[in-house]
Design an enzyme around this catalytic site. Sequence first.
Site, PDB file in Angstrom:
ATOM      1  CD  GLU A 182      61.175  84.841  46.533  1.00  0.00           C
ATOM      2  OE1 GLU A 182      62.083  83.984  46.140  1.00  0.00           O
ATOM      3  OE2 GLU A 182      61.555  85.909  46.834  1.00  0.00           O
ATOM      4  CD  GLU A 184      73.149  82.060  46.525  1.00  0.00           C
ATOM      5  OE1 GLU A 184      72.653  82.186  47.730  1.00  0.00           O
ATOM      6  OE2 GLU A 184      72.380  81.098  46.090  1.00  0.00           O
TER       7      GLU A 184
HETATM    8  O1  F6P Z   1      65.796  82.725  48.496  1.00  0.00           O
HETATM    9  C1  F6P Z   1      64.923  83.554  48.154  1.00  0.00           C
HETATM   10  C2  F6P Z   1      65.232  84.745  48.952  1.00  0.00           C
HETATM   11  O2  F6P Z   1      64.971  84.800  50.239  1.00  0.00           O
HETATM   12  C3  F6P Z   1      64.476  86.173  48.401  1.00  0.00           C
HETATM   13  O3  F6P Z   1      63.121  86.021  48.656  1.00  0.00           O
HETATM   14  C4  F6P Z   1      65.231  87.132  48.798  1.00  0.00           C
HETATM   15  O4  F6P Z   1      64.816  88.235  48.176  1.00  0.00           O
HETATM   16  C5  F6P Z   1      66.676  86.629  48.448  1.00  0.00           C
HETATM   17  O5  F6P Z   1      66.391  85.277  49.047  1.00  0.00           O
HETATM   18  C6  F6P Z   1      67.788  87.256  49.239  1.00  0.00           C
HETATM   19  O6  F6P Z   1      67.729  87.006  50.517  1.00  0.00           O
HETATM   20  P1  F6P Z   1      68.642  88.229  51.536  1.00  0.00           P
HETATM   21  O7  F6P Z   1      68.120  89.298  51.191  1.00  0.00           O
HETATM   22  O8  F6P Z   1      68.197  87.664  52.980  1.00  0.00           O
HETATM   23  O9  F6P Z   1      70.058  87.627  51.216  1.00  0.00           O
END
Ligand code: F6P
Length: 547
Positions: A357, A216
Amino acid sequence: MSDVPEPTRRPEWTALEDHRADTLPHPDLRALFADDPSRAQRYVVHVGDLRIDYSRHLVGDETLALLLELAGATGVFAQRDAMFRGERINVTEDRAVLHTALRAPRDAVIEVDGENVVPAVHAVLDRMAGFAARIRSGEWTGHTGKRIRNVVNIGIGGSDLGPAMAYEALRAHTDRGLTFRFVSNVDGADLHEALRDLDPGETLFIVASKTFTTIETITNATSARAWLLNAVGDERAVARHFVALSTNAGKVTDFGIDTANMFEFWDWVGGRYSLDSAIGLSLMIAIGPDRFREMLDGFRIVDEHFANAPAEANAPLLMGLLGVWYNNFLSAGSHAVLPYSHYLSKFTAYLQQLDMESNGKSADRQGRPVAWQTGPVVWGTPGTNGQHAYYQLIHQGTKLIPADLIGFARPVAGLGDELGAQHDLLMANLFAQGQALAFGRTADEVRAEGVPEEQVPHRVFRGNHPTTTILATELTPSVLGQLIALYEHKVFVQGAIWNIDSFDQWGVELGKVLAKRVEPALTTGADVPGLDPSTAALVAAYRERRK
Ligand code: F6P
Protein backbone atom coordinates in the site's frame (compact mmCIF):
# COMPACT_ATOMS: atom_id res chain seq x y z
CA MET A 1 9.64 20.53 -7.25
CA SER A 2 9.20 19.47 -10.88
CA ASP A 3 12.92 19.97 -11.45
CA VAL A 4 13.62 16.94 -9.23
CA PRO A 5 15.41 14.58 -11.61
CA GLU A 6 13.89 11.17 -12.12
CA PRO A 7 16.00 8.58 -10.29
CA THR A 8 16.79 6.75 -13.51
CA ARG A 9 18.35 9.89 -14.99
CA ARG A 10 20.85 10.26 -12.20
CA PRO A 11 24.45 9.26 -12.88
CA GLU A 12 24.36 7.10 -9.73
CA TRP A 13 21.56 5.03 -11.32
CA THR A 14 23.49 4.68 -14.58
CA ALA A 15 26.57 3.66 -12.62
CA LEU A 16 24.57 0.81 -11.10
CA GLU A 17 23.31 -0.24 -14.53
CA ASP A 18 26.89 -0.33 -15.81
CA HIS A 19 27.96 -2.27 -12.75
CA ARG A 20 25.16 -4.77 -13.32
CA ALA A 21 26.26 -5.16 -16.96
CA ASP A 22 29.84 -5.77 -15.78
CA THR A 23 28.78 -8.48 -13.38
CA LEU A 24 26.27 -10.33 -15.58
CA PRO A 25 25.36 -13.11 -15.29
CA HIS A 26 24.62 -12.27 -11.66
CA PRO A 27 27.50 -12.49 -9.27
CA ASP A 28 27.75 -16.02 -8.01
CA LEU A 29 27.48 -16.60 -4.27
CA ARG A 30 29.85 -19.55 -4.31
CA ALA A 31 32.47 -17.41 -6.03
CA LEU A 32 31.81 -14.43 -3.80
CA PHE A 33 32.33 -16.50 -0.64
CA ALA A 34 35.33 -18.31 -2.13
CA ASP A 35 36.95 -14.96 -2.90
CA ASP A 36 36.13 -13.48 0.47
CA PRO A 37 34.93 -15.81 3.24
CA SER A 38 35.03 -12.83 5.61
CA ARG A 39 31.83 -11.49 4.07
CA ALA A 40 30.04 -13.86 6.48
CA GLN A 41 31.23 -11.51 9.24
CA ARG A 42 31.56 -8.25 7.33
CA TYR A 43 28.07 -8.23 5.86
CA VAL A 44 26.30 -8.35 9.19
CA VAL A 45 24.64 -5.42 10.90
CA HIS A 46 23.26 -5.27 14.42
CA VAL A 47 20.36 -3.20 15.66
CA GLY A 48 18.84 -3.75 19.09
CA ASP A 49 18.41 -7.51 19.48
CA LEU A 50 18.48 -8.15 15.74
CA ARG A 51 21.45 -9.62 13.95
CA ILE A 52 20.93 -9.00 10.26
CA ASP A 53 23.09 -11.06 7.93
CA TYR A 54 23.13 -9.84 4.34
CA SER A 55 26.17 -11.80 3.22
CA ARG A 56 24.10 -14.05 0.96
CA HIS A 57 23.23 -11.29 -1.45
CA LEU A 58 24.33 -10.88 -5.04
CA VAL A 59 26.44 -7.88 -4.18
CA GLY A 60 30.03 -6.99 -3.44
CA ASP A 61 31.66 -3.95 -1.86
CA GLU A 62 31.39 -1.99 -5.08
CA THR A 63 27.66 -2.73 -5.47
CA LEU A 64 27.02 -1.59 -1.93
CA ALA A 65 29.07 1.56 -2.39
CA LEU A 66 27.15 2.43 -5.55
CA LEU A 67 23.82 1.78 -3.86
CA LEU A 68 24.80 4.04 -0.98
CA GLU A 69 25.70 6.75 -3.48
CA LEU A 70 22.25 6.37 -5.03
CA ALA A 71 20.68 6.80 -1.60
CA GLY A 72 22.64 10.01 -1.06
CA ALA A 73 21.84 11.37 -4.51
CA THR A 74 18.11 10.68 -4.23
CA GLY A 75 17.91 12.50 -0.92
CA VAL A 76 17.06 9.55 1.33
CA PHE A 77 18.80 11.10 4.33
CA ALA A 78 17.23 14.52 3.87
CA GLN A 79 13.79 12.96 3.47
CA ARG A 80 14.34 10.77 6.54
CA ASP A 81 15.26 13.82 8.60
CA ALA A 82 12.24 15.71 7.27
CA MET A 83 9.99 12.83 8.32
CA PHE A 84 11.41 12.75 11.86
CA ARG A 85 11.03 16.54 12.09
CA GLY A 86 7.32 16.34 11.29
CA GLU A 87 7.43 18.00 7.87
CA ARG A 88 4.53 17.36 5.51
CA ILE A 89 6.26 14.72 3.42
CA ASN A 90 2.94 13.06 2.51
CA VAL A 91 2.59 15.52 -0.34
CA THR A 92 -0.63 14.30 -1.96
CA GLU A 93 -2.52 14.50 1.35
CA ASP A 94 -0.47 17.42 2.66
CA ARG A 95 0.22 15.64 5.94
CA ALA A 96 3.11 15.02 8.26
CA VAL A 97 4.21 11.40 8.67
CA LEU A 98 4.96 10.88 12.33
CA HIS A 99 4.43 7.30 13.39
CA THR A 100 7.86 7.73 14.99
CA ALA A 101 6.28 10.24 17.42
CA LEU A 102 4.02 7.45 18.70
CA ARG A 103 6.99 5.81 20.36
CA ALA A 104 8.95 8.92 21.30
CA PRO A 105 9.91 9.30 24.97
CA ARG A 106 7.75 11.55 27.16
CA ASP A 107 10.28 14.35 27.16
CA ALA A 108 10.77 14.45 23.39
CA VAL A 109 9.64 17.48 21.44
CA ILE A 110 8.24 16.83 17.97
CA GLU A 111 6.26 19.62 16.43
CA VAL A 112 3.54 19.66 13.83
CA ASP A 113 2.58 23.21 12.84
CA GLY A 114 4.39 24.53 15.88
CA GLU A 115 2.66 22.24 18.37
CA ASN A 116 4.51 19.56 20.29
CA VAL A 117 2.55 16.33 19.68
CA VAL A 118 4.36 14.17 22.22
CA PRO A 119 2.27 15.15 25.31
CA ALA A 120 -0.95 14.19 23.47
CA VAL A 121 0.59 10.86 22.42
CA HIS A 122 1.41 10.01 26.03
CA ALA A 123 -1.92 11.27 27.33
CA VAL A 124 -3.70 8.78 25.05
CA LEU A 125 -1.27 5.99 25.96
CA ASP A 126 -1.96 6.67 29.64
CA ARG A 127 -5.75 6.59 29.08
CA MET A 128 -5.39 3.35 27.14
CA ALA A 129 -3.30 1.90 29.96
CA GLY A 130 -5.94 2.83 32.53
CA PHE A 131 -8.70 1.29 30.45
CA ALA A 132 -6.69 -1.85 29.68
CA ALA A 133 -5.94 -2.29 33.38
CA ARG A 134 -9.65 -1.98 34.24
CA ILE A 135 -10.60 -4.63 31.69
CA ARG A 136 -7.80 -6.97 32.79
CA SER A 137 -8.64 -6.62 36.48
CA GLY A 138 -12.39 -7.05 35.96
CA GLU A 139 -13.10 -3.59 37.36
CA TRP A 140 -14.78 -2.57 34.07
CA THR A 141 -17.90 -4.68 33.77
CA GLY A 142 -20.52 -5.06 31.08
CA HIS A 143 -24.01 -3.56 31.27
CA THR A 144 -25.40 -6.47 33.25
CA GLY A 145 -22.51 -6.40 35.70
CA LYS A 146 -20.64 -9.34 34.22
CA ARG A 147 -16.89 -9.28 33.87
CA ILE A 148 -15.59 -8.66 30.31
CA ARG A 149 -14.08 -11.91 29.03
CA ASN A 150 -14.13 -11.32 25.27
CA VAL A 151 -12.64 -8.49 23.27
CA VAL A 152 -13.65 -8.16 19.61
CA ASN A 153 -11.69 -5.70 17.48
CA ILE A 154 -13.67 -4.54 14.46
CA GLY A 155 -11.52 -2.82 11.83
CA ILE A 156 -9.90 -3.45 8.47
CA GLY A 157 -6.54 -2.82 6.80
CA GLY A 158 -4.25 -1.06 9.23
CA SER A 159 -7.00 -1.02 11.83
CA ASP A 160 -7.01 -4.82 11.84
CA LEU A 161 -3.76 -6.25 10.52
CA GLY A 162 -1.51 -4.61 13.10
CA PRO A 163 -3.36 -5.63 16.26
CA ALA A 164 -4.30 -9.05 14.81
CA MET A 165 -0.71 -9.78 13.78
CA ALA A 166 0.81 -8.51 17.03
CA TYR A 167 -1.72 -10.41 19.13
CA GLU A 168 -0.67 -13.65 17.42
CA ALA A 169 3.00 -12.73 17.64
CA LEU A 170 2.83 -12.05 21.37
CA ARG A 171 0.26 -14.66 22.27
CA ALA A 172 2.60 -16.21 24.80
CA HIS A 173 2.49 -12.89 26.67
CA THR A 174 -1.30 -12.47 26.61
CA ASP A 175 -3.84 -12.82 29.38
CA ARG A 176 -5.19 -16.30 28.64
CA GLY A 177 -8.33 -15.61 30.63
CA LEU A 178 -9.52 -13.27 27.91
CA THR A 179 -10.64 -14.23 24.41
CA PHE A 180 -9.64 -11.97 21.52
CA ARG A 181 -11.21 -11.95 18.07
CA PHE A 182 -10.48 -9.73 15.08
CA VAL A 183 -13.26 -9.06 12.61
CA SER A 184 -12.49 -7.29 9.34
CA ASN A 185 -14.32 -8.79 6.38
CA VAL A 186 -17.66 -7.33 5.32
CA ASP A 187 -18.65 -10.93 4.62
CA GLY A 188 -21.11 -11.52 7.46
CA ALA A 189 -19.50 -14.91 8.03
CA ASP A 190 -16.55 -13.21 9.69
CA LEU A 191 -18.64 -11.55 12.40
CA HIS A 192 -20.90 -14.59 12.72
CA GLU A 193 -17.99 -16.95 13.43
CA ALA A 194 -16.42 -14.46 15.82
CA LEU A 195 -19.58 -14.03 17.91
CA ARG A 196 -21.38 -17.35 17.75
CA ASP A 197 -19.96 -18.74 21.00
CA LEU A 198 -19.66 -15.47 22.92
CA ASP A 199 -21.89 -14.13 25.68
CA PRO A 200 -22.92 -10.55 24.74
CA GLY A 201 -22.89 -9.56 28.42
CA GLU A 202 -19.17 -10.44 28.60
CA THR A 203 -18.12 -8.93 25.28
CA LEU A 204 -16.37 -5.64 24.56
CA PHE A 205 -16.27 -4.31 21.00
CA ILE A 206 -13.41 -2.10 19.94
CA VAL A 207 -14.37 -0.29 16.76
CA ALA A 208 -11.09 0.69 15.14
CA SER A 209 -11.20 3.08 12.21
CA LYS A 210 -9.05 6.09 11.53
CA THR A 211 -11.72 7.70 9.38
CA PHE A 212 -14.77 6.02 10.94
CA THR A 213 -16.29 5.96 7.47
CA THR A 214 -14.94 2.63 6.22
CA ILE A 215 -17.94 0.70 5.01
CA GLU A 216 -16.76 -2.74 6.14
CA THR A 217 -16.07 -1.55 9.67
CA ILE A 218 -19.20 0.54 10.09
CA THR A 219 -21.35 -2.30 8.70
CA ASN A 220 -19.81 -4.87 11.06
CA ALA A 221 -19.99 -2.48 14.02
CA THR A 222 -23.68 -1.81 13.30
CA SER A 223 -24.38 -5.54 13.17
CA ALA A 224 -22.42 -6.07 16.38
CA ARG A 225 -24.45 -3.38 18.13
CA ALA A 226 -27.68 -5.07 16.97
CA TRP A 227 -26.35 -8.41 18.31
CA LEU A 228 -25.65 -6.83 21.68
CA LEU A 229 -28.94 -4.95 21.93
CA ASN A 230 -30.85 -8.01 20.85
CA ALA A 231 -29.45 -9.78 23.90
CA VAL A 232 -29.55 -7.03 26.52
CA GLY A 233 -32.42 -4.90 25.16
CA ASP A 234 -31.13 -1.59 26.51
CA GLU A 235 -29.46 1.16 24.42
CA ARG A 236 -27.44 2.22 27.46
CA ALA A 237 -25.47 -1.02 27.13
CA VAL A 238 -23.56 0.48 24.18
CA ALA A 239 -21.59 2.68 26.57
CA ARG A 240 -20.26 -0.35 28.48
CA HIS A 241 -19.65 -2.59 25.46
CA PHE A 242 -18.36 -0.29 22.71
CA VAL A 243 -15.25 1.83 22.51
CA ALA A 244 -13.89 3.59 19.43
CA LEU A 245 -10.36 4.20 18.16
CA SER A 246 -10.41 7.01 15.66
CA THR A 247 -9.32 10.43 14.48
CA ASN A 248 -12.94 11.38 13.74
CA ALA A 249 -14.86 12.32 16.90
CA GLY A 250 -17.87 13.55 14.90
CA LYS A 251 -18.44 10.23 13.17
CA VAL A 252 -17.87 8.32 16.40
CA THR A 253 -20.63 10.36 18.04
CA ASP A 254 -22.90 9.84 15.01
CA PHE A 255 -22.45 6.11 15.42
CA GLY A 256 -23.64 6.35 19.02
CA ILE A 257 -20.38 5.91 20.89
CA ASP A 258 -19.73 8.49 23.58
CA THR A 259 -16.43 10.28 22.92
CA ALA A 260 -15.61 9.54 26.57
CA ASN A 261 -15.14 6.00 25.25
CA MET A 262 -13.01 7.09 22.32
CA PHE A 263 -9.23 6.83 22.11
CA GLU A 264 -7.91 9.27 19.58
CA PHE A 265 -5.05 9.46 17.17
CA TRP A 266 -4.11 11.94 14.50
CA ASP A 267 -4.05 12.46 10.75
CA TRP A 268 -0.25 12.21 10.75
CA VAL A 269 -0.54 8.50 11.63
CA GLY A 270 -1.07 6.42 8.51
CA GLY A 271 -3.42 3.44 8.87
CA ARG A 272 -0.68 0.93 8.10
CA TYR A 273 1.62 2.64 10.62
CA SER A 274 -0.95 2.83 13.41
CA LEU A 275 -0.39 -0.29 15.54
CA ASP A 276 1.45 1.72 18.18
CA SER A 277 -1.29 4.36 18.38
CA ALA A 278 -4.72 3.88 19.97
CA ILE A 279 -5.27 1.24 17.28
CA GLY A 280 -3.18 -1.05 19.49
CA LEU A 281 -5.75 -0.99 22.33
CA SER A 282 -6.83 -4.62 21.87
CA LEU A 283 -3.17 -5.64 21.97
CA MET A 284 -2.57 -3.55 25.06
CA ILE A 285 -5.49 -5.26 26.81
CA ALA A 286 -4.08 -8.63 25.75
CA ILE A 287 -0.48 -8.14 26.84
CA GLY A 288 -0.89 -5.38 29.42
CA PRO A 289 0.35 -1.78 29.35
CA ASP A 290 3.90 -2.63 30.49
CA ARG A 291 4.49 -5.13 27.71
CA PHE A 292 2.93 -2.69 25.23
CA ARG A 293 5.42 -0.04 26.31
CA GLU A 294 8.24 -2.56 25.88
CA MET A 295 7.06 -2.98 22.29
CA LEU A 296 7.14 0.78 21.79
CA ASP A 297 10.68 0.82 23.20
CA GLY A 298 11.59 -1.75 20.55
CA PHE A 299 10.23 0.47 17.80
CA ARG A 300 12.22 3.36 19.22
CA ILE A 301 15.50 1.44 19.22
CA VAL A 302 15.21 1.03 15.46
CA ASP A 303 13.96 4.60 14.92
CA GLU A 304 17.06 5.93 16.65
CA HIS A 305 19.27 3.56 14.70
CA PHE A 306 17.69 4.59 11.38
CA ALA A 307 18.06 8.26 12.27
CA ASN A 308 21.65 8.09 13.50
CA ALA A 309 23.58 4.98 12.42
CA PRO A 310 26.19 5.52 9.72
CA ALA A 311 24.92 4.66 6.27
CA GLU A 312 27.10 1.58 5.81
CA ALA A 313 25.80 0.08 9.08
CA ASN A 314 22.22 1.29 8.84
CA ALA A 315 20.00 -1.79 8.72
CA PRO A 316 16.78 -0.40 7.18
CA LEU A 317 18.83 1.56 4.67
CA LEU A 318 20.80 -1.50 3.60
CA MET A 319 17.69 -3.67 3.37
CA GLY A 320 15.94 -1.02 1.30
CA LEU A 321 18.93 -0.66 -1.01
CA LEU A 322 19.26 -4.40 -1.53
CA GLY A 323 15.58 -4.46 -2.49
CA VAL A 324 16.18 -1.68 -5.00
CA TRP A 325 19.10 -3.64 -6.48
CA TYR A 326 16.89 -6.67 -7.15
CA ASN A 327 13.76 -4.75 -8.11
CA ASN A 328 15.32 -2.24 -10.47
CA PHE A 329 18.55 -3.77 -11.67
CA LEU A 330 18.04 -7.54 -11.57
CA SER A 331 14.33 -7.65 -12.55
CA ALA A 332 13.02 -9.40 -9.45
CA GLY A 333 9.30 -8.67 -9.13
CA SER A 334 8.64 -10.04 -5.68
CA HIS A 335 10.08 -10.36 -2.22
CA ALA A 336 9.38 -13.24 0.15
CA VAL A 337 9.28 -12.84 3.93
CA LEU A 338 9.59 -16.24 5.60
CA PRO A 339 9.46 -16.26 9.39
CA TYR A 340 10.54 -19.42 11.18
CA SER A 341 8.07 -18.78 13.98
CA HIS A 342 4.52 -19.94 14.27
CA TYR A 343 3.77 -16.81 16.26
CA LEU A 344 4.68 -14.70 13.24
CA SER A 345 2.07 -16.41 11.06
CA LYS A 346 0.43 -13.07 10.22
CA PHE A 347 3.62 -11.04 9.94
CA THR A 348 3.94 -11.26 6.18
CA ALA A 349 0.27 -10.37 5.64
CA TYR A 350 0.90 -7.32 7.80
CA LEU A 351 3.96 -6.42 5.72
CA GLN A 352 1.95 -6.79 2.54
CA GLN A 353 -0.14 -3.78 3.50
CA LEU A 354 2.84 -1.90 4.88
CA ASP A 355 4.90 -2.36 1.74
CA MET A 356 2.41 -2.74 -1.10
CA GLU A 357 0.00 0.00 0.00
CA SER A 358 2.97 2.29 0.60
CA ASN A 359 5.02 1.67 -2.50
CA GLY A 360 2.50 0.35 -5.03
CA LYS A 361 2.58 3.64 -6.92
CA SER A 362 3.04 4.68 -10.55
CA ALA A 363 3.12 8.47 -10.28
CA ASP A 364 6.11 10.16 -8.72
CA ARG A 365 5.94 12.86 -6.07
CA GLN A 366 5.68 15.50 -8.78
CA GLY A 367 2.80 13.65 -10.47
CA ARG A 368 4.82 12.35 -13.40
CA PRO A 369 4.33 8.75 -14.50
CA VAL A 370 7.19 6.60 -13.28
CA ALA A 371 9.32 4.86 -15.87
CA TRP A 372 10.96 2.57 -13.33
CA GLN A 373 9.75 -0.29 -11.18
CA THR A 374 8.33 0.61 -7.77
CA GLY A 375 7.19 -1.68 -4.92
CA PRO A 376 7.57 -5.46 -5.25
CA VAL A 377 4.93 -8.07 -4.55
CA VAL A 378 5.50 -9.10 -0.93
CA TRP A 379 4.47 -12.59 0.02
CA GLY A 380 5.23 -15.55 2.26
CA THR A 381 4.10 -17.64 5.20
CA PRO A 382 5.98 -19.30 8.03
CA GLY A 383 8.98 -20.94 6.42
CA THR A 384 8.55 -24.54 7.48
CA ASN A 385 5.08 -24.70 5.96
CA GLY A 386 6.29 -22.94 2.84
CA GLN A 387 9.06 -25.52 2.44
CA HIS A 388 6.40 -28.12 1.70
CA ALA A 389 4.48 -25.90 -0.67
CA TYR A 390 6.08 -23.14 -2.75
CA TYR A 391 9.79 -23.38 -1.88
CA GLN A 392 10.11 -25.73 -4.86
CA LEU A 393 9.62 -22.73 -7.14
CA ILE A 394 12.14 -20.63 -5.24
CA HIS A 395 14.75 -23.39 -5.43
CA GLN A 396 14.26 -24.70 -8.94
CA GLY A 397 11.87 -22.33 -10.69
CA THR A 398 12.95 -19.68 -13.15
CA LYS A 399 12.36 -16.57 -11.06
CA LEU A 400 14.69 -14.53 -8.93
CA ILE A 401 13.02 -14.19 -5.52
CA PRO A 402 14.97 -12.47 -2.78
CA ALA A 403 13.79 -13.61 0.64
CA ASP A 404 14.09 -12.71 4.31
CA LEU A 405 14.47 -15.62 6.73
CA ILE A 406 13.53 -14.62 10.27
CA GLY A 407 14.33 -16.80 13.27
CA PHE A 408 14.97 -16.78 17.01
CA ALA A 409 17.66 -18.39 19.11
CA ARG A 410 15.22 -19.35 21.85
CA PRO A 411 11.62 -20.52 21.77
CA VAL A 412 9.27 -18.14 23.53
CA ALA A 413 9.20 -18.54 27.28
CA GLY A 414 6.51 -20.86 28.58
CA LEU A 415 6.49 -23.39 25.75
CA GLY A 416 7.65 -26.08 28.17
CA ASP A 417 10.79 -28.21 27.90
CA GLU A 418 9.32 -30.86 25.64
CA LEU A 419 7.97 -28.54 22.95
CA GLY A 420 10.83 -26.11 23.42
CA ALA A 421 13.17 -28.93 22.42
CA GLN A 422 11.66 -28.84 18.93
CA HIS A 423 13.17 -25.42 18.47
CA ASP A 424 16.57 -26.63 17.25
CA LEU A 425 14.84 -28.63 14.53
CA LEU A 426 12.85 -25.57 13.50
CA MET A 427 16.00 -23.47 13.28
CA ALA A 428 17.93 -26.24 11.52
CA ASN A 429 15.37 -25.87 8.77
CA LEU A 430 15.98 -22.14 8.52
CA PHE A 431 19.75 -22.59 8.31
CA ALA A 432 19.45 -25.46 5.84
CA GLN A 433 17.17 -23.48 3.55
CA GLY A 434 19.44 -20.45 3.60
CA GLN A 435 22.38 -22.69 2.68
CA ALA A 436 20.52 -24.57 -0.06
CA LEU A 437 19.13 -21.39 -1.55
CA ALA A 438 22.53 -19.72 -1.64
CA PHE A 439 24.83 -22.52 -2.64
CA GLY A 440 22.55 -25.11 -4.20
CA ARG A 441 23.93 -28.43 -5.41
CA THR A 442 25.94 -28.74 -8.62
CA ALA A 443 25.59 -31.50 -11.21
CA ASP A 444 28.94 -32.93 -10.11
CA GLU A 445 27.82 -33.04 -6.51
CA VAL A 446 24.61 -34.77 -7.56
CA ARG A 447 26.54 -37.33 -9.62
CA ALA A 448 28.92 -37.96 -6.75
CA GLU A 449 25.92 -39.14 -4.77
CA GLY A 450 25.35 -41.88 -7.37
CA VAL A 451 22.26 -40.32 -8.93
CA PRO A 452 21.53 -41.84 -12.39
CA GLU A 453 22.56 -39.48 -15.17
CA GLU A 454 19.04 -38.93 -16.55
CA GLN A 455 17.94 -37.65 -13.16
CA VAL A 456 20.85 -35.32 -12.63
CA PRO A 457 19.26 -32.23 -14.27
CA HIS A 458 16.21 -32.64 -12.06
CA ARG A 459 18.24 -32.87 -8.89
CA VAL A 460 20.51 -29.93 -9.54
CA PHE A 461 19.93 -26.86 -7.41
CA ARG A 462 21.20 -23.78 -9.20
CA GLY A 463 21.54 -21.91 -5.91
CA ASN A 464 22.44 -18.23 -5.97
CA HIS A 465 19.08 -17.29 -4.44
CA PRO A 466 19.65 -14.29 -2.21
CA THR A 467 18.46 -14.19 1.39
CA THR A 468 18.76 -11.94 4.40
CA THR A 469 18.84 -13.85 7.69
CA ILE A 470 17.42 -11.94 10.63
CA LEU A 471 18.24 -13.64 13.91
CA ALA A 472 17.03 -12.43 17.30
CA THR A 473 17.30 -13.98 20.74
CA GLU A 474 13.60 -14.37 21.45
CA LEU A 475 10.28 -13.04 20.17
CA THR A 476 9.58 -10.51 22.92
CA PRO A 477 7.38 -7.40 22.64
CA SER A 478 10.49 -5.28 22.16
CA VAL A 479 11.80 -7.53 19.39
CA LEU A 480 8.44 -7.41 17.62
CA GLY A 481 8.58 -3.60 17.73
CA GLN A 482 12.12 -3.72 16.36
CA LEU A 483 11.11 -5.96 13.48
CA ILE A 484 8.15 -3.82 12.49
CA ALA A 485 10.14 -0.58 12.60
CA LEU A 486 12.89 -2.22 10.56
CA TYR A 487 10.44 -2.89 7.74
CA GLU A 488 8.69 0.48 8.10
CA HIS A 489 11.97 2.26 7.49
CA LYS A 490 13.03 -0.12 4.75
CA VAL A 491 9.82 0.75 2.90
CA PHE A 492 10.55 4.44 3.52
CA VAL A 493 14.01 4.17 1.99
CA GLN A 494 12.67 2.54 -1.15
CA GLY A 495 9.88 5.09 -1.57
CA ALA A 496 12.41 7.89 -1.20
CA ILE A 497 14.67 6.42 -3.88
CA TRP A 498 11.75 5.85 -6.25
CA ASN A 499 10.57 9.41 -5.59
CA ILE A 500 7.02 8.31 -4.75
CA ASP A 501 4.69 9.26 -1.91
CA SER A 502 4.75 6.16 0.32
CA PHE A 503 2.07 7.57 2.60
CA ASP A 504 -1.03 7.96 0.46
CA GLN A 505 -3.26 5.14 -0.83
CA TRP A 506 -5.42 6.59 -3.59
CA GLY A 507 -5.33 3.24 -5.35
CA VAL A 508 -7.95 1.80 -3.00
CA GLU A 509 -10.48 4.57 -3.69
CA LEU A 510 -11.88 3.53 -7.07
CA GLY A 511 -12.97 0.09 -5.89
CA LYS A 512 -14.71 1.65 -2.86
CA VAL A 513 -16.63 4.12 -5.02
CA LEU A 514 -17.64 1.49 -7.56
CA ALA A 515 -18.78 -0.97 -4.86
CA LYS A 516 -21.14 1.65 -3.46
CA ARG A 517 -22.44 2.43 -6.94
CA VAL A 518 -22.98 -1.19 -7.95
CA GLU A 519 -24.62 -2.38 -4.72
CA PRO A 520 -28.19 -1.27 -5.62
CA ALA A 521 -27.93 -3.26 -8.86
CA LEU A 522 -27.33 -6.38 -6.75
CA THR A 523 -29.83 -5.77 -3.99
CA THR A 524 -32.80 -4.34 -5.94
CA GLY A 525 -31.87 -4.92 -9.56
CA ALA A 526 -31.71 -1.15 -10.02
CA ASP A 527 -30.54 0.02 -13.39
CA VAL A 528 -27.23 1.54 -12.35
CA PRO A 529 -26.01 4.01 -14.94
CA GLY A 530 -22.45 3.63 -16.15
CA LEU A 531 -22.10 -0.14 -15.59
CA ASP A 532 -19.79 -1.51 -18.24
CA PRO A 533 -21.15 -4.47 -20.26
CA SER A 534 -18.91 -6.99 -18.54
CA THR A 535 -19.97 -5.96 -15.02
CA ALA A 536 -23.62 -5.71 -16.10
CA ALA A 537 -23.49 -9.32 -17.36
CA LEU A 538 -21.91 -10.50 -14.11
CA VAL A 539 -24.54 -8.70 -12.03
CA ALA A 540 -27.30 -10.29 -14.12
CA ALA A 541 -25.76 -13.76 -13.67
CA TYR A 542 -25.46 -13.16 -9.93
CA ARG A 543 -29.09 -12.08 -9.55
CA GLU A 544 -30.28 -15.02 -11.64
CA ARG A 545 -28.47 -17.48 -9.37
CA ARG A 546 -29.48 -15.72 -6.17
CA LYS A 547 -33.20 -16.26 -6.72
O1 F6P B 1 -8.69 1.43 2.13
C1 F6P B 1 -7.41 1.49 2.61
C2 F6P B 1 -7.39 2.02 3.98
O2 F6P B 1 -7.57 3.39 3.97
C3 F6P B 1 -6.11 1.66 4.71
O3 F6P B 1 -5.07 2.52 4.42
C4 F6P B 1 -6.55 1.70 6.13
O4 F6P B 1 -5.65 1.06 6.97
C5 F6P B 1 -7.87 0.98 6.00
O5 F6P B 1 -8.40 1.44 4.78
C6 F6P B 1 -8.85 1.21 7.11
O6 F6P B 1 -9.17 2.56 7.23
P1 F6P B 1 -9.86 3.12 8.52
O7 F6P B 1 -8.95 2.89 9.66
O8 F6P B 1 -10.10 4.58 8.25
O9 F6P B 1 -11.16 2.39 8.71
